[in-house]
Design a protein around this motif. Structure first.
Motif, PDB file in Angstrom:
ATOM      1  N   LEU A  43       0.848  -1.188   0.000  1.00 22.75           N
ATOM      2  CA  LEU A  43       0.000   0.000   0.000  1.00 22.75           C
ATOM      3  C   LEU A  43       0.887   1.242   0.000  1.00 22.75           C
ATOM      4  O   LEU A  43       1.784   1.366   0.830  1.00 22.75           O
ATOM      5  CB  LEU A  43      -0.907   0.030   1.233  1.00 22.75           C
ATOM      6  CG  LEU A  43      -1.951  -1.079   1.368  1.00 22.75           C
ATOM      7  CD1 LEU A  43      -2.756  -0.867   2.645  1.00 22.75           C
ATOM      8  CD2 LEU A  43      -2.869  -1.120   0.163  1.00 22.75           C
ATOM      9  N   LEU A  44       0.619   2.160  -0.880  1.00 21.41           N
ATOM     10  CA  LEU A  44       1.336   3.423  -0.920  1.00 21.41           C
ATOM     11  C   LEU A  44       0.605   4.403  -0.013  1.00 21.41           C
ATOM     12  O   LEU A  44      -0.444   4.953  -0.376  1.00 21.41           O
ATOM     13  CB  LEU A  44       1.398   3.957  -2.355  1.00 21.41           C
ATOM     14  CG  LEU A  44       2.321   5.166  -2.577  1.00 21.41           C
ATOM     15  CD1 LEU A  44       3.777   4.797  -2.279  1.00 21.41           C
ATOM     16  CD2 LEU A  44       2.170   5.690  -4.000  1.00 21.41           C
ATOM     17  N   LEU A  45       1.134   4.586   1.205  1.00 19.61           N
ATOM     18  CA  LEU A  45       0.471   5.458   2.178  1.00 19.61           C
ATOM     19  C   LEU A  45       0.718   6.930   1.905  1.00 19.61           C
ATOM     20  O   LEU A  45      -0.098   7.784   2.283  1.00 19.61           O
ATOM     21  CB  LEU A  45       0.935   5.105   3.590  1.00 19.61           C
ATOM     22  CG  LEU A  45       0.660   3.680   4.080  1.00 19.61           C
ATOM     23  CD1 LEU A  45       1.090   3.535   5.531  1.00 19.61           C
ATOM     24  CD2 LEU A  45      -0.805   3.308   3.909  1.00 19.61           C
ATOM     25  N   ILE A  98      -7.138   4.584   7.585  1.00 20.36           N
ATOM     26  CA  ILE A  98      -6.506   3.770   8.623  1.00 20.36           C
ATOM     27  C   ILE A  98      -7.432   3.824   9.831  1.00 20.36           C
ATOM     28  O   ILE A  98      -7.655   4.902  10.397  1.00 20.36           O
ATOM     29  CB  ILE A  98      -5.110   4.296   8.996  1.00 20.36           C
ATOM     30  CG1 ILE A  98      -4.207   4.375   7.758  1.00 20.36           C
ATOM     31  CG2 ILE A  98      -4.479   3.399  10.060  1.00 20.36           C
ATOM     32  CD1 ILE A  98      -2.857   5.036   8.026  1.00 20.36           C
ATOM     33  N   TYR A  99      -7.992   2.692  10.191  1.00 20.46           N
ATOM     34  CA  TYR A  99      -8.952   2.630  11.288  1.00 20.46           C
ATOM     35  C   TYR A  99      -8.243   2.193  12.568  1.00 20.46           C
ATOM     36  O   TYR A  99      -7.518   1.198  12.582  1.00 20.46           O
ATOM     37  CB  TYR A  99     -10.071   1.637  10.978  1.00 20.46           C
ATOM     38  CG  TYR A  99     -10.974   2.053   9.837  1.00 20.46           C
ATOM     39  CD1 TYR A  99     -12.096   2.834  10.078  1.00 20.46           C
ATOM     40  CD2 TYR A  99     -10.691   1.674   8.531  1.00 20.46           C
ATOM     41  CE1 TYR A  99     -12.929   3.224   9.036  1.00 20.46           C
ATOM     42  CE2 TYR A  99     -11.513   2.049   7.479  1.00 20.46           C
ATOM     43  CZ  TYR A  99     -12.635   2.828   7.736  1.00 20.46           C
ATOM     44  OH  TYR A  99     -13.451   3.200   6.700  1.00 20.46           O
ATOM     45  N   VAL A 121      -5.062  -5.550   6.601  1.00 23.16           N
ATOM     46  CA  VAL A 121      -5.279  -4.778   5.378  1.00 23.16           C
ATOM     47  C   VAL A 121      -6.488  -5.358   4.654  1.00 23.16           C
ATOM     48  O   VAL A 121      -6.551  -6.571   4.415  1.00 23.16           O
ATOM     49  CB  VAL A 121      -4.045  -4.816   4.464  1.00 23.16           C
ATOM     50  CG1 VAL A 121      -4.348  -4.144   3.125  1.00 23.16           C
ATOM     51  CG2 VAL A 121      -2.871  -4.137   5.142  1.00 23.16           C
ATOM     52  N   ASP A 122      -7.449  -4.506   4.332  1.00 22.37           N
ATOM     53  CA  ASP A 122      -8.647  -4.913   3.607  1.00 22.37           C
ATOM     54  C   ASP A 122      -8.831  -3.950   2.448  1.00 22.37           C
ATOM     55  O   ASP A 122      -9.234  -2.803   2.643  1.00 22.37           O
ATOM     56  CB  ASP A 122      -9.859  -4.882   4.539  1.00 22.37           C
ATOM     57  CG  ASP A 122     -11.110  -5.414   3.851  1.00 22.37           C
ATOM     58  OD1 ASP A 122     -10.980  -6.093   2.825  1.00 22.37           O
ATOM     59  OD2 ASP A 122     -12.219  -5.139   4.354  1.00 22.37           O
ATOM     60  N   GLY A 123      -8.521  -4.408   1.231  1.00 18.15           N
ATOM     61  CA  GLY A 123      -8.505  -3.489   0.099  1.00 18.15           C
ATOM     62  C   GLY A 123      -7.383  -2.490   0.293  1.00 18.15           C
ATOM     63  O   GLY A 123      -6.222  -2.861   0.496  1.00 18.15           O
ATOM     64  N   GLU A 124      -7.711  -1.198   0.271  1.00 19.78           N
ATOM     65  CA  GLU A 124      -6.729  -0.159   0.546  1.00 19.78           C
ATOM     66  C   GLU A 124      -6.772   0.298   1.998  1.00 19.78           C
ATOM     67  O   GLU A 124      -5.943   1.116   2.413  1.00 19.78           O
ATOM     68  CB  GLU A 124      -6.969   1.047  -0.366  1.00 19.78           C
ATOM     69  CG  GLU A 124      -6.560   0.847  -1.801  1.00 19.78           C
ATOM     70  CD  GLU A 124      -6.576   2.145  -2.571  1.00 19.78           C
ATOM     71  OE1 GLU A 124      -5.470   2.677  -2.862  1.00 19.78           O
ATOM     72  OE2 GLU A 124      -7.684   2.643  -2.850  1.00 19.78           O
ATOM     73  N   ASP A 125      -7.718  -0.202   2.780  1.00 20.17           N
ATOM     74  CA  ASP A 125      -7.871   0.216   4.160  1.00 20.17           C
ATOM     75  C   ASP A 125      -6.955  -0.590   5.083  1.00 20.17           C
ATOM     76  O   ASP A 125      -6.666  -1.762   4.845  1.00 20.17           O
ATOM     77  CB  ASP A 125      -9.326   0.047   4.623  1.00 20.17           C
ATOM     78  CG  ASP A 125     -10.281   0.980   3.905  1.00 20.17           C
ATOM     79  OD1 ASP A 125      -9.828   2.074   3.481  1.00 20.17           O
ATOM     80  OD2 ASP A 125     -11.463   0.621   3.748  1.00 20.17           O
TER      81      ASP A 125
END
Length: 557
Positions: A43-45, A98-99, A121-125
């Motif tokens: 993931l590119l944060l 980001i949760y 990680v779920d998808g991009e989340d």
């Protein structure tokens, strides 16, 4: 005769001080993960100092969860230069988040409880969750270490910023290679740093210590009530300043230590108690009551026991922040030799009876405080009087021989400790912790680094169902024992972790281009230094061995 060891110390210091921030591209394994994300992913944060991510924190978040979000946003900004906005819900449809919370997360078959945490990680989340406040903090620091941060030590002033490594990464990639949610649970429930004799502690460096504890996986701060009754170090000295810092991080506070005498001693009330209740005080062989601070009071005297118990309860009721109370006799104290005390049996028997009595009193008066006692010196062996299983027990192998593992029969005193601990485990159904000596005052600040030894110890202790561990934490010589503290925090979560990989990454970040020689020096120090100094029950290092050690370190240099 005192021995100086300039070669080992000089080389150790040269490598450390010559490399602040070096090797920041290395990524340490974050608290030895045991599982993984929903899928292998990248993931590119952030990109070029900007981010499309926001951090989601529910309005119902606890103070520790709020602090965790602040830590995450602050460190992400330091890493990337980007500002990660914080909101109570997804700020914009289609934008990744980001949760952070202790709520349910995707991919988990059951809710997280206690200190268990998850990185998912779920998808991009990204979900950083835990079973309680400090577990959420662990998840945040785990994620940050995956992004390249390292916290090898508290940010003490003498490190001049080199205690942690924060690389500059305007484009930040979170790479997760595992498959399945990353879920971690500690193998040892209590992972403690002990203020001990508090020779070098100040309010400032204690704050720095507390800030580091959850980053390294520790959860309990041990502070003396009043060390040996000397008035030099005690919880009340720092209580007002440190309590909010502990609570903000959801850390456990353990107070007490060697301190029967804090509740009954000859100086109390200007000497009135000793004069009017002379029978409360311990007798010597001559039949006279002894006013010395190291004298254990008469534990067979019901009025004295009631006075001490009332004092403990009054102290705890006035300090609601204390969660564990250590009820230990004076260090190497003299036990009463009156006829009634002698009839009660050995000091171990009397300590057990007294602790059981206090436990029953505290169960009604202070139900939220756990009581802890000590297997040490004259109270080392298990008594015939059953100890209440609700009591915590700290087992103290103070004269452990570091030539051999604690379970190695070649060290006679180690063998005795191993047999005694096994007997405690057979007789006692409660929680047992190990009061370790992986940082010893007797080593006089030599860099005695023993990560491999610590791992072997903890692996064996787990076979005895030990569930707590502690270590002295003096800022004054932390630098010399940095690796022991750092490794203990990690191994207390997972004694089976790949220690070689951890030490390799440690050397890469700590020593930079000198990583290979640095790792070799750490191995040489572990092999050569544990026998240096005046340690009882340990074979003294010969002049020939000292010369050989100099030669080995010089070759590495």
């Amino acid at each position: 005769m005192k021995q100086e060891h300039p070669a080992a110390v000089a080389l150790f210091v040269m490598l450390f001080l010559g490399s602040p921030g070096a090797g920041s591209a290395g990524i340490l394994p974050a608290l030895a993960p045991q599982a993984g994300c929903l899928r292998s992913c990248q993931l590119l944060l952030a990109h070029d100092g900007h981010t499309k991510y926001s951090i989601v924190l529910p309005n119902s978040a606890s103070p520790t969860e709020q602090f965790a979000v602040e830590e995450l946003a602050n460190y992400l900004r330091k890493l990337t230069g980007a500002v990660f906005p914080i909101s109570p819900q997804r700020a914009e449809t289609g934008k990744p988040c980001i949760y952070i919370s202790s709520t349910e997360v995707p991919g988990l078959s059951e809710p997280l409880t206690g200190e268990a945490y998850a990185v998912v990680v779920d998808g991009e989340d990204v979900y950083l969750n835990g079973g309680r406040g400090r577990a959420v903090l662990y998840a945040v620091y785990d994620c940050l270490e995956r992004l390249g941060l390292t916290w090898f030590a508290p940010d003490f002033d003498f490190y001049s910023g080199a205690a942690e490594s924060i690389p500059n990464r305007p484009s930040l990639l979170l790479e997760v290679k595992e498959s399945g949610p990353i879920v971690r649970r500690p193998r040892l429930d209590l992972r403690k740093l002990d203020v001990g004799e508090a020779i070098s502690h100040t309010e400032r460096n204690l704050r720095q210590l507390l800030a580091w504890m959850p980053k390294a996986g520790f959860n309990t701060l041990m502070v003396p009530m009043d060390y040996q009754g000397r008035g030099r170090a005690g919880w009340d000295k720092w209580r007002e300043q440190l309590t909010p810092e502990l609570q903000k991080r959801d850390l456990i506070l353990e107070v007490g230590g060697h301190g029967y005498q804090n509740f009954l001693n000859a100086r109390m009330e200007g000497g009135r108690l000793f004069k009017e209740h002379n029978e409360w005080f311990g007798q010597g062989a001559d039949g006279l009551c002894n006013p010395a601070a190291g004298q254990v009071f008469c534990t067979s005297n019901e009025e004295a026991v009631r006075f001490v118990s009332n004092g403990v309860i009054e102290y705890l009721r006035a300090r609601k922040e204390i969660q564990v109370f250590d009820f230990w006799p004076p260090d190497v104290g003299k036990w009463c030799e009156c006829r009634r005390c002698l009839e009660q049996g050995s000091p171990a028997e009397r300590h057990a009876r007294l602790t059981n009595h206090l436990h029953s009193r505290m169960a009604a008066a202070c139900p939220n405080v756990r009581l802890e006692c000590l297997a040490y010196s004259e109270t080392l062996n298990p008594p015939s009087t059953p100890l209440n299983p609700g009591i915590l027990l700290d087992f103290c192998p103070i004269n452990q021989n570091f030539e051999y593992a604690i379970f190695d029969e070649r060290g006679a005193n180690n063998r005795d400790y191993a047999v005694t601990l096994a007997e405690w485990r057979r007789r006692f159904g409660g929680d047992i912790g190990i009061y370790t000596y992986y940082r010893k005052y007797a080593w006089k600040s030599l860099p005695v680094v023993i990560p491999g030894y610590i791992k072997r110890d903890l692996q064996w202790y787990l076979t005895k169902r030990v569930n707590a561990v502690s270590i002295f934490a003096e800022p004054g010589d932390w630098f010399a024992f940095e690796l022991n503290h750092y490794v203990l925090g990690r191994l207390a979560w997972d004694p089976e972790m790949d220690l070689d990989a951890l030490l390799k990454k440690y050397s890469q970040v700590r020593f930079g281009p000198a990583a290979k020689v640095g790792r070799s020096i750490l191995a040489a120090l572990e092999q050569n230094l544990p026998r240096f100094g005046s340690l009882p029950f340990t074979t003294q290092t010969t002049a020939e061995e000292i010369a050989k050690s100099y030669g080995e370190l010089a070759d590495l240099e």
